[in-house]
Design a protein around this motif. Structure first.
Motif, PDB file in Angstrom:
ATOM      1  N   ARG A   1      11.008  -1.704  12.841  1.00 57.68           N
ATOM      2  CA  ARG A   1       9.655  -1.569  12.310  1.00 57.68           C
ATOM      3  C   ARG A   1       9.379  -0.188  11.736  1.00 57.68           C
ATOM      4  O   ARG A   1       8.360   0.036  11.091  1.00 57.68           O
ATOM      5  CB  ARG A   1       8.627  -1.891  13.395  1.00 57.68           C
ATOM      6  CG  ARG A   1       8.651  -3.340  13.835  1.00 57.68           C
ATOM      7  CD  ARG A   1       7.459  -3.653  14.702  1.00 57.68           C
ATOM      8  NE  ARG A   1       6.220  -3.579  13.949  1.00 57.68           N
ATOM      9  CZ  ARG A   1       5.745  -4.571  13.203  1.00 57.68           C
ATOM     10  NH1 ARG A   1       6.415  -5.697  13.087  1.00 57.68           N
ATOM     11  NH2 ARG A   1       4.602  -4.436  12.557  1.00 57.68           N
ATOM     12  N   SER A   2      10.289   0.771  11.980  1.00 58.04           N
ATOM     13  CA  SER A   2      10.116   2.098  11.416  1.00 58.04           C
ATOM     14  C   SER A   2      10.972   2.290  10.174  1.00 58.04           C
ATOM     15  O   SER A   2      11.152   3.399   9.708  1.00 58.04           O
ATOM     16  CB  SER A   2      10.473   3.168  12.461  1.00 58.04           C
ATOM     17  OG  SER A   2       9.635   3.047  13.581  1.00 58.04           O
TER      18      SER A   2
ATOM     19  N   GLU B   1       3.639  -0.680   6.512  1.00 57.40           N
ATOM     20  CA  GLU B   1       3.928  -1.126   5.152  1.00 57.40           C
ATOM     21  C   GLU B   1       5.422  -1.084   4.846  1.00 57.40           C
ATOM     22  O   GLU B   1       5.956  -1.967   4.178  1.00 57.40           O
ATOM     23  CB  GLU B   1       3.172  -0.261   4.138  1.00 57.40           C
ATOM     24  CG  GLU B   1       1.676  -0.508   4.114  1.00 57.40           C
ATOM     25  CD  GLU B   1       1.327  -1.925   3.688  1.00 57.40           C
ATOM     26  OE1 GLU B   1       1.661  -2.305   2.553  1.00 57.40           O
ATOM     27  OE2 GLU B   1       0.725  -2.652   4.504  1.00 57.40           O
ATOM     28  N   MET B   2       6.121  -0.047   5.331  1.00 56.94           N
ATOM     29  CA  MET B   2       7.564   0.030   5.132  1.00 56.94           C
ATOM     30  C   MET B   2       8.241  -1.179   5.745  1.00 56.94           C
ATOM     31  O   MET B   2       9.131  -1.798   5.141  1.00 56.94           O
ATOM     32  CB  MET B   2       8.120   1.320   5.755  1.00 56.94           C
ATOM     33  CG  MET B   2       7.798   2.580   4.987  1.00 56.94           C
ATOM     34  SD  MET B   2       8.692   2.740   3.419  1.00 56.94           S
ATOM     35  CE  MET B   2      10.335   3.138   3.997  1.00 56.94           C
ATOM     36  N   PHE B   3       7.825  -1.543   6.938  1.00 56.81           N
ATOM     37  CA  PHE B   3       8.421  -2.706   7.609  1.00 56.81           C
ATOM     38  C   PHE B   3       8.163  -3.980   6.821  1.00 56.81           C
ATOM     39  O   PHE B   3       9.056  -4.813   6.625  1.00 56.81           O
ATOM     40  CB  PHE B   3       7.861  -2.828   9.025  1.00 56.81           C
ATOM     41  CG  PHE B   3       8.353  -4.051   9.756  1.00 56.81           C
ATOM     42  CD1 PHE B   3       9.627  -4.087  10.286  1.00 56.81           C
ATOM     43  CD2 PHE B   3       7.544  -5.167   9.888  1.00 56.81           C
ATOM     44  CE1 PHE B   3      10.095  -5.218  10.950  1.00 56.81           C
ATOM     45  CE2 PHE B   3       7.992  -6.296  10.543  1.00 56.81           C
ATOM     46  CZ  PHE B   3       9.271  -6.316  11.078  1.00 56.81           C
ATOM     47  N   LYS B   4       6.918  -4.147   6.340  1.00 61.70           N
ATOM     48  CA  LYS B   4       6.574  -5.354   5.590  1.00 61.70           C
ATOM     49  C   LYS B   4       7.393  -5.467   4.304  1.00 61.70           C
ATOM     50  O   LYS B   4       7.863  -6.550   3.940  1.00 61.70           O
ATOM     51  CB  LYS B   4       5.076  -5.340   5.249  1.00 61.70           C
ATOM     52  CG  LYS B   4       4.159  -5.522   6.452  1.00 61.70           C
ATOM     53  CD  LYS B   4       2.707  -5.404   6.021  1.00 61.70           C
ATOM     54  CE  LYS B   4       1.766  -5.499   7.212  1.00 61.70           C
ATOM     55  NZ  LYS B   4       0.345  -5.318   6.795  1.00 61.70           N
TER      56      LYS B   4
ATOM     57  N   ARG C   1       0.822  -1.217   0.000  1.00 63.06           N
ATOM     58  CA  ARG C   1       0.000   0.000   0.000  1.00 63.06           C
ATOM     59  C   ARG C   1       0.852   1.261   0.000  1.00 63.06           C
ATOM     60  O   ARG C   1       0.322   2.375   0.094  1.00 63.06           O
ATOM     61  CB  ARG C   1      -0.918   0.015   1.228  1.00 63.06           C
ATOM     62  CG  ARG C   1      -1.966  -1.087   1.251  1.00 63.06           C
ATOM     63  CD  ARG C   1      -2.847  -0.938   2.491  1.00 63.06           C
ATOM     64  NE  ARG C   1      -3.522   0.360   2.502  1.00 63.06           N
ATOM     65  CZ  ARG C   1      -3.728   1.089   3.593  1.00 63.06           C
ATOM     66  NH1 ARG C   1      -3.292   0.661   4.777  1.00 63.06           N
ATOM     67  NH2 ARG C   1      -4.355   2.248   3.525  1.00 63.06           N
ATOM     68  N   LEU C   2       2.175   1.124  -0.109  1.00 65.84           N
ATOM     69  CA  LEU C   2       3.047   2.291  -0.017  1.00 65.84           C
ATOM     70  C   LEU C   2       2.717   3.381  -1.042  1.00 65.84           C
ATOM     71  O   LEU C   2       2.679   4.568  -0.673  1.00 65.84           O
ATOM     72  CB  LEU C   2       4.512   1.880  -0.137  1.00 65.84           C
ATOM     73  CG  LEU C   2       5.131   1.230   1.097  1.00 65.84           C
ATOM     74  CD1 LEU C   2       6.594   0.872   0.841  1.00 65.84           C
ATOM     75  CD2 LEU C   2       5.022   2.139   2.321  1.00 65.84           C
ATOM     76  N   PRO C   3       2.494   3.055  -2.315  1.00 63.51           N
ATOM     77  CA  PRO C   3       2.194   4.130  -3.272  1.00 63.51           C
ATOM     78  C   PRO C   3       0.997   4.980  -2.858  1.00 63.51           C
ATOM     79  O   PRO C   3       1.067   6.213  -2.857  1.00 63.51           O
ATOM     80  CB  PRO C   3       1.924   3.363  -4.575  1.00 63.51           C
ATOM     81  CG  PRO C   3       2.756   2.126  -4.453  1.00 63.51           C
ATOM     82  CD  PRO C   3       2.637   1.741  -2.993  1.00 63.51           C
TER      83      PRO C   3
END
Length: 271
Positions: free
Chosen positions: A253-254, A217-220, A127-129
């Protein structure tokens, strides 16, 4: 063929993925001739995943047309746009090209492992975009609200917005740097200043929620990229089968690099 060990590793990986795709394509055609819709869909999804994985590790210039067509055709079927009969009719010719294809990489540069393609693959599936677009929208809303009377804050907001917009579609390093810049700006400057303005409460709450979702989402994505790299390398280099022997870059996680003596945390985004 060059004797460079890295190139040989890459070629073996491509050949392995190619074999997996041939097997998945054979299974798909067999299952499409059956009567079980669930089996047809499962086989199609597996073939699509294998084909996408193969394309991921190739540079754009090395992707054959039949591979792009394979991904497009299976996507049409899994999306419900084509019936099994329509898919088979279109796929037969592509399947023949798949079976006859022989991979050749004559130059070291062409055989390089495309790390950014790995990242792009997992970023597109996240979902980052949409979350970065929402962050930009909310920051622009705050900037244009007329409630921020500090010239320095407005300039800083404009710089952050421009940076995120430029980097959000960039490389792994570019996106991560933009994320670090955003968190630093929020933590060290913006949040403390703008939270004093009650009229911006709704926008700040929405921004806080979106930042936290983007953090997840960044972490994933970081984790998915790391797992793919470790899996790919350890599958080919048996000496690295113990993951502790492969010191991949770690993230918290960040999205911050680890290990570090004092890892930074997400800012307190309490409104």
């Amino acid at each position: 063929m060059t004797t460079n060990q890295s190139v040989q590793l890459f070629v073996r990986l491509v050949q392995e993925k190619d074999s997996e795709l041939k097997a998945a394509a054979n299974t798909l055609l067999r299952d499409l001739a059956g009567d079980d819709p669930a089996t047809k869909k499962s086989s199609a999804e597996k073939a699509l995943r294998v084909a996408t994985d193969l394309r991921t590790i190739l540079s754009r210039s090395d992707v054959p047309g039949w591979l792009n067509d394979t991904i497009n055709y299976i996507s049409q079927f899994t999306a419900g746009n084509w019936r099994a009969k329509d898919f088979i009719t279109n796929f037969v010719n592509i399947k023949a090209q798949l079976d006859l294809h022989r991979w050749q990489f004559d130059h070291v540069a062409e055989a390089a492992f495309d790390f950014d393609s790995i990242f792009e693959h997992y970023k597109k599936g996240s979902r980052l975009p949409e979350l970065f677009d929402e962050i930009i929208r909310l920051l622009e809303e705050i900037e244009a609200s007329g409630e921020v009377d500090s010239v320095s804050m407005l300039r800083a907001l404009a710089k952050v917005i421009a940076t995120i917009r430029k980097c959000k579609d960039g490389s792994y390093f570019s996106l991560n740097s933009a994320w670090e810049f955003l968190l630093s700006f929020l933590n060290n400057y913006m949040w403390g200043e703008l939270s004093k303005l009650p009229v911006l409460g709704t926008a700040l709450e929405a921004l806080s929620k979106t930042i936290k979702e983007a953090d997840e989402e960044m972490f994933k994505v970081h984790k998915a990229v790391q797992d793919e790299m470790v899996r790919t390398v350890t599958a080919e280099v048996k000496a690295l089968s113990n993951k502790s022997a492969f010191p991949f870059v770690e993230y918290n996680r960040s999205g911050h690099l680890l290990p570090t003596s004092n890892p930074r945390q997400l800012p307190d985004l309490t409104v």
